[in-house]
Design a protein around this motif. Structure first.
Motif, short mmCIF file in Angstrom:
data_model
loop_
_atom_site.label_atom_id
_atom_site.label_comp_id
_atom_site.label_asym_id
_atom_site.label_seq_id
_atom_site.Cartn_x
_atom_site.Cartn_y
_atom_site.Cartn_z
N UNK A 298 0.83 -1.20 0.00
CA UNK A 298 0.00 0.00 0.00
C UNK A 298 0.86 1.26 0.00
N UNK A 299 1.92 1.29 0.81
CA UNK A 299 2.80 2.45 0.86
C UNK A 299 3.51 2.63 -0.48
N UNK B 192 3.14 5.85 -2.85
CA UNK B 192 4.27 6.64 -3.34
C UNK B 192 4.14 6.89 -4.84
N UNK B 193 3.80 5.86 -5.57
CA UNK B 193 3.65 6.01 -7.02
C UNK B 193 2.55 7.02 -7.35
N UNK B 194 1.42 6.91 -6.69
CA UNK B 194 0.29 7.81 -6.98
C UNK B 194 0.61 9.25 -6.62
N UNK B 195 1.25 9.47 -5.48
CA UNK B 195 1.55 10.83 -5.02
C UNK B 195 2.68 11.46 -5.83
N UNK B 196 3.74 10.71 -6.05
CA UNK B 196 4.92 11.27 -6.72
C UNK B 196 4.76 11.32 -8.23
N UNK B 197 3.94 10.42 -8.79
CA UNK B 197 3.76 10.34 -10.23
C UNK B 197 2.49 11.00 -10.71
N UNK C 251 1.12 6.31 2.49
CA UNK C 251 2.37 6.95 2.06
C UNK C 251 2.57 8.27 2.80
N UNK C 252 1.53 9.08 2.92
CA UNK C 252 1.68 10.38 3.59
C UNK C 252 2.07 10.21 5.06
N UNK C 253 1.69 9.13 5.67
CA UNK C 253 2.10 8.87 7.05
C UNK C 253 3.54 8.38 7.13
#
Length: 304
Positions: free
Chosen positions: A191-192, A196-201, A296-298
């Motif tokens: 999940x993390x 990361x992929x969704x937030x950074x990409x 990821x944000x956590x």
């Protein structure tokens, strides 16, 4: 005097030639581009909402099905007015005549089919981290949307920002690559990693939530990743969304996921400003994707 003039002219010519070479628009290698017509529109819809395409390419204030009419809109910034283009499948006013290579190079190298640099108001330095499969899926989905025949006006910027070729120098310093920004431990959950992929990409969250170098002209200051930044539209600040006291450290992962789904904070306040449209987009994602973003944000380093 004549020799001096010749020497000066030679320096100017050499500098111009160097500038021209350094600012050649970069393109993707062939093996980084998916095969023509290989995308899946159903999967592409998920990427469309993760990337918030409607927030810049649909008319301001559009609701319902009108959010899928991607004729572009103006974007006011301190540097001038950028124009988000028509990305509907109209063959003349939009991208209906593009091939997958045209789309991939625009998304991941900031180069249009005519070989011109695109301004980094379009966050291709985030999209560079996307997989070629997701690029193809998004392209397939865009081709299913209503054609919009409206031609968008050109971006209007003052000097020196109006020198489009100069964007090549910006790319040399800040385009980046496919590498993740946040290094995760070897045992990080799926999940993390997905978050990361969704937030950074595709989500390009750092474009607003991360401060920039060189008084806003430069690339993202990743040492302060997601630590809050000046509003790119020139009013107020975009908040810190790291797990710091000055950020969202008091929020649980479940509360972050609920906020992304409903727009309500743990204190029952509601989302505001430009985040309204972002939250509406993210609400259309599967719950697992919103939970991944929250996880990821956590996990990112606290800033502030």
């Amino acid at each position: 005097m004549r020799r001096a003039a010749i020497a000066v002219a030679a320096v100017i010519v050499a500098a111009a030639a160097l500038f021209w070479v350094l600012t050649i628009p970069p393109r993707l290698p062939a093996d980084a581009i998916a095969a023509e017509a290989s995308g899946d529109a159903g999967r592409g819809a998920r990427i469309f909402w993760a990337g918030g395409c409607a927030s810049c390419h649909a008319a301001a204030g559009a609701r319902g099905d009108d959010r899928l009419r991607l004729g572009g809109r103006p974007l006011a910034t301190p540097f001038g007015q950028f124009q988000a283009p028509n990305i509907s499948p109209d063959p003349d006013a939009g991208i209906g005549g593009w091939r997958i290579a045209d789309f991939a190079n625009a998304m991941q190298r900031g180069v249009d089919p005519d070989g011109r640099h695109l301004y980094p108001a379009f966050p291709y330095n985030s999209y560079i981290k996307m997989t070629k499969g997701d690029i193809a899926d998004l392209f397939a989905y865009l081709r299913t949307l209503p054609p919009v025949a409206t031609r968008t006006p050109d971006t209007a910027l003052g000097f020196p920002y109006s020198i489009r070729r100069g964007v090549g120098l910006w790319k040399l310093m800040y385009l980046g690559d496919e590498s993740p920004i946040v290094a995760l431990p070897a045992g990080a959950s799926a999940a993390v990693v997905r978050g990361r992929y969704l937030v950074e990409g595709p989500g390009h969250c750092g474009q607003c939530h991360t401060p920039r170098m060189l008084q806003g002209l430069g690339g993202l200051d990743t040492a302060r990743w997601l630590g809050g930044a000046a509003n790119p539209e020139g009013k107020g600040r975009i908040p810190n969304i790291t797990p710091a006291k000055s950020g969202i450290g008091a929020w649980s992962a479940a509360e972050i996921e609920t906020y992304l789904e409903t727009g309500f904070t743990p204190d029952y306040d509601s989302v505001g400003g430009s985040m309204v449209e972002v939250q509406q987009n993210l609400a259309k994602l599967p719950k697992a994707d919103r939970a991944a973003i929250a996880a990821y944000l956590k996990s990112v380093p606290a800033v502030g």
